[in-house]
Design an enzyme around this catalytic site. Structure first.
Site, mmCIF file in Angstrom:
data_model
loop_
_atom_site.group_PDB
_atom_site.id
_atom_site.type_symbol
_atom_site.label_atom_id
_atom_site.label_comp_id
_atom_site.label_asym_id
_atom_site.label_seq_id
_atom_site.Cartn_x
_atom_site.Cartn_y
_atom_site.Cartn_z
ATOM 1 N N SER A 246 -3.917 11.012 16.609
ATOM 2 C CA SER A 246 -3.357 12.214 15.967
ATOM 3 C C SER A 246 -3.518 13.457 16.833
ATOM 4 O O SER A 246 -4.493 13.592 17.574
ATOM 5 C CB SER A 246 -4.037 12.464 14.621
ATOM 6 O OG SER A 246 -3.889 11.342 13.798
ATOM 7 N N GLU B 98 -5.178 6.819 8.586
ATOM 8 C CA GLU B 98 -4.584 5.525 8.995
ATOM 9 C C GLU B 98 -3.273 5.251 8.254
ATOM 10 O O GLU B 98 -2.997 4.130 7.836
ATOM 11 C CB GLU B 98 -5.609 4.397 8.838
ATOM 12 C CG GLU B 98 -6.812 4.678 9.747
ATOM 13 C CD GLU B 98 -7.627 3.468 10.120
ATOM 14 O OE1 GLU B 98 -7.107 2.365 10.078
ATOM 15 O OE2 GLU B 98 -8.799 3.679 10.493
ATOM 16 N N THR C 293 -0.634 7.771 5.677
ATOM 17 C CA THR C 293 -0.714 8.305 4.310
ATOM 18 C C THR C 293 -0.072 7.311 3.324
ATOM 19 O O THR C 293 0.634 6.375 3.731
ATOM 20 C CB THR C 293 0.060 9.636 4.216
ATOM 21 O OG1 THR C 293 1.438 9.365 4.522
ATOM 22 C CG2 THR C 293 -0.476 10.692 5.170
ATOM 23 N N SER C 294 -0.248 7.586 2.036
ATOM 24 C CA SER C 294 0.374 6.722 1.010
ATOM 25 C C SER C 294 1.891 6.718 1.169
ATOM 26 O O SER C 294 2.542 5.690 0.955
ATOM 27 C CB SER C 294 0.004 7.224 -0.385
ATOM 28 O OG SER C 294 -1.367 7.018 -0.605
HETATM 29 C C1 LIG Z 1 -11.147 13.133 7.925
HETATM 30 C C2 LIG Z 1 -10.035 12.646 8.807
HETATM 31 C C3 LIG Z 1 -10.307 11.682 9.760
HETATM 32 C C4 LIG Z 1 -9.280 11.237 10.606
HETATM 33 N N1 LIG Z 1 -9.584 10.364 11.624
HETATM 34 C C5 LIG Z 1 -8.640 10.107 12.582
HETATM 35 C C6 LIG Z 1 -8.977 9.369 13.765
HETATM 36 O O1 LIG Z 1 -10.108 8.896 13.941
HETATM 37 N N2 LIG Z 1 -8.026 9.208 14.706
HETATM 38 C C7 LIG Z 1 -6.754 9.704 14.579
HETATM 39 O O2 LIG Z 1 -5.947 9.520 15.471
HETATM 40 N N3 LIG Z 1 -6.421 10.401 13.455
HETATM 41 C C8 LIG Z 1 -7.325 10.617 12.466
HETATM 42 N N4 LIG Z 1 -6.989 11.345 11.350
HETATM 43 C C9 LIG Z 1 -5.622 11.876 11.212
HETATM 44 C C10 LIG Z 1 -4.831 11.208 10.102
HETATM 45 O O3 LIG Z 1 -4.488 9.900 10.466
HETATM 46 C C11 LIG Z 1 -3.603 12.107 9.826
HETATM 47 O O4 LIG Z 1 -4.092 13.263 9.170
HETATM 48 C C12 LIG Z 1 -2.576 11.418 8.981
HETATM 49 O O5 LIG Z 1 -1.944 10.389 9.711
HETATM 50 C C13 LIG Z 1 -1.495 12.379 8.481
HETATM 51 O O6 LIG Z 1 -1.003 13.171 9.504
HETATM 52 P P1 LIG Z 1 -0.926 14.766 9.329
HETATM 53 O O7 LIG Z 1 -2.260 15.229 8.852
HETATM 54 O O8 LIG Z 1 -0.389 15.339 10.558
HETATM 55 O O9 LIG Z 1 0.085 14.971 8.131
HETATM 56 P P2 LIG Z 1 1.721 15.008 8.276
HETATM 57 O O10 LIG Z 1 2.185 13.856 9.078
HETATM 58 O O11 LIG Z 1 2.118 16.356 8.707
HETATM 59 O O12 LIG Z 1 2.100 14.783 6.757
HETATM 60 C C14 LIG Z 1 2.069 15.806 5.765
HETATM 61 C C15 LIG Z 1 2.641 15.212 4.483
HETATM 62 O O13 LIG Z 1 3.999 14.813 4.695
HETATM 63 C C16 LIG Z 1 4.144 13.444 4.381
HETATM 64 N N5 LIG Z 1 5.144 12.837 5.265
HETATM 65 C C17 LIG Z 1 5.205 12.864 6.624
HETATM 66 N N6 LIG Z 1 6.253 12.167 7.075
HETATM 67 C C18 LIG Z 1 6.890 11.673 5.981
HETATM 68 C C19 LIG Z 1 8.061 10.871 5.775
HETATM 69 N N7 LIG Z 1 8.769 10.391 6.794
HETATM 70 N N8 LIG Z 1 8.439 10.589 4.502
HETATM 71 C C20 LIG Z 1 7.687 11.040 3.458
HETATM 72 N N9 LIG Z 1 6.589 11.794 3.577
HETATM 73 C C21 LIG Z 1 6.186 12.109 4.825
HETATM 74 C C22 LIG Z 1 2.779 12.835 4.571
HETATM 75 O O14 LIG Z 1 2.649 11.622 3.861
HETATM 76 C C23 LIG Z 1 1.903 13.940 4.030
HETATM 77 O O15 LIG Z 1 1.855 13.890 2.627
HETATM 78 C C24 LIG Z 1 -7.970 11.750 10.450
HETATM 79 C C25 LIG Z 1 -7.712 12.701 9.467
HETATM 80 C C26 LIG Z 1 -8.725 13.165 8.658
HETATM 81 C C27 LIG Z 1 -8.422 14.238 7.647
#
Ligand SMILES: Cc1cc2nc3c(=O)[nH]c(=O)nc-3n(C[C@H](O)[C@H](O)[C@H](O)COP(=O)(O)OP(=O)(O)OC[C@H]3O[C@@H](n4cnc5c(N)ncnc54)[C@H](O)[C@@H]3O)c2cc1C
Length: 369
Positions: free
Chosen positions: A116, A353, A355-356
């Site tokens: 990420s 890993e 989102t839902s």
């Molecule tokens: C405590 C914590 C630990 C983590 N650990 C790791 C780690 O070890 N390594 C790593 O690489 N990452 C890690 N992450 C990152 C995590 O995997 C991401 O936060 C997650 O994949 C969501 O990405 P984002 O936060 O950029 O949200 P976004 O991708 O910006 O999403 C925001 C919202 O939009 C929705 N959305 C996005 N695209 C779509 C779509 N096409 N259709 C419908 N809805 C959509 C999402 O579901 C979400 O509700 C961690 C995050 C947290 C908070």
């Protein structure tokens, strides 16, 4: 035996300090060290590389028990086992396995998985971290966000763009050591839940990575990340299951002790129905988690069931923990009774890993294919 060992460890070693670690955002250093000694940090790795040689079913049983008590600990275990160790064992070279996998599987060092970025979460293809090829090495520049074990890991698996013109086929995965010049660990995130876990941004500035530290063929990085995360979801689903079953067990016990209107609250039908729903959904989540683990052990495709397990178990965790707080009434709202922490911890399982929403994309694509 594995389930019992994990249960004993969680009750004896995790429970006593769990509230304090959550409050102080204190990484469970000693507890993670013990997990290494007990073989929980590289459970599925071949014993020739220091692992436990166990199957995925054993792994999810242990994950559930540890997550019942301290999800901050089980996320360390999950990242190390299903992302870092599995990725290296499945796709690494013999040299990479000897040098990195062996100490990781023994729990002597911890690993992190860096995909990420500030502008690339669900849409992992839009990587801005670059890995430019120069002679015998790559130069990595960029920032990774939300990295679990970010401050404590000695080894990072880093995904970066080598050739932008090739899109996701121009992405590579690398093994980077935290101690290398140009690696900077950002401040620890102050989170809603899994507060004792160690989440940081990691900055890479002209980090020189030898070519032998690339994982797989040139351009394999995106596939590497997707394949690794697909298995990782089983671990997070097991974590969610553990959070749910931990909260349910506390609510069940409390409902028999707490009296209202002259009888235990468990004798009121409204409470009975909450417990009935909780236990039914937990059982269904457990069957999905075990099925996905079993498919993986049978070398069958587990992408679809793994996503189903993750979305269902994480939503069960959220619902169950909210209801567990309700069953506890006011006592559920304070730290002493543990259910408020489990409720805060549950939320992350719907986010990381994949989102839902992303799981539902994976599921619908698969069933409509
Ligand atoms: C405590 C914590 C630990 C983590 N650990 C790791 C780690 O070890 N390594 C790593 O690489 N990452 C890690 N992450 C990152 C995590 O995997 C991401 O936060 C997650 O994949 C969501 O990405 P984002 O936060 O950029 O949200 P976004 O991708 O910006 O999403 C925001 C919202 O939009 C929705 N959305 C996005 N695209 C779509 C779509 N096409 N259709 C419908 N809805 C959509 C999402 O579901 C979400 O509700 C961690 C995050 C947290 C908070």
């Amino acid at each position: 035996m594995i389930q019992q060992a994990a249960r004993d460890f969680a009750q004896n070693e995790l429970l006593p300090g769990v509230i304090e670690r959550d409050e102080k955002m204190q990484f469970p250093t000693e507890q993670v060290r013990m997990m290494g000694e007990l073989g929980f940090m590289g459970m599925m790795v071949d014993p020739q590389y220091g692992g436990g040689g166990m199957d995925t079913i054993s792994y999810v049983l242990a994950m559930e028990e540890i997550s019942k008590v301290e999800a901050s600990c089980s996320v360390v275990m999950s990242v190390n086992n299903s992302l870092v160790c599995w990725g290296l064992e499945t796709f690494g070279t013999e040299e990479q396995k000897q040098k990195y996998l062996t100490p990781l599987a023994k729990g002597e060092i911890i690993g992190a998985f860096c995909l990420s970025e500030p502008e690339a979460g669900s849409d992992a293809t839009s990587q801005t971290t670059t890995a430019i090829e120069k002679d015998d090495h790559y130069l990595i520049n960029g920032t990774k966000n939300w990295i679990t074990n970010g401050g404590t890991a000695s080894v990072y698996l880093v995904i970066a763009q080598t050739n932008r013109e090739l899109g996701h086929r121009g992405i590579n995965a690398f093994i980077v050591e935290q101690s290398w010049e140009g690696v900077t660990v950002g401040a620890k995130e102050n989170k809603l839940g899994i507060r004792a876990s160690d989440t940081h941004s990691i900055m890479f500035s002209d980090v020189k990575v030898p070519k032998e530290n690339r994982i797989g063929e040139d351009g394999f990085g995106f596939k590497f990340a997707m394949k690794t995360l697909s298995g990782g979801r089983i671990g997070i689903a097991a974590q969610a299951l553990g959070i749910a079953s931990g909260a349910y067990e506390l609510a069940l016990a409390y409902s028999k002790e707490r009296k209202a209107f002259g009888k235990p609250i468990a004798d009121h039908q409204a409470i009975q129905f909450k417990l009935a729903d909780m236990s039914t959904e937990i059982e269904a989540a457990r069957l999905l988690v075990h099925k996905s683990a079993w498919l993986k052990d049978q070398h069958k495709n587990y992408d679809l069931i793994g996503s189903m397990a993750k979305v269902f178990a994480s939503e069960t965790a959220m619902k169950t923990t909210v209801e567990a707080v309700q069953v506890h009434g006011g006592y559920g709202y304070v730290k002493e009774y543990h259910v408020e922490r489990l409720m805060r911890d549950a939320k992350i399982t719907q986010i990381y890993e994949g989102t839902s929403e992303i799981q539902r994309i994976v599921i619908s694509r698969s069933i409509l294919r």
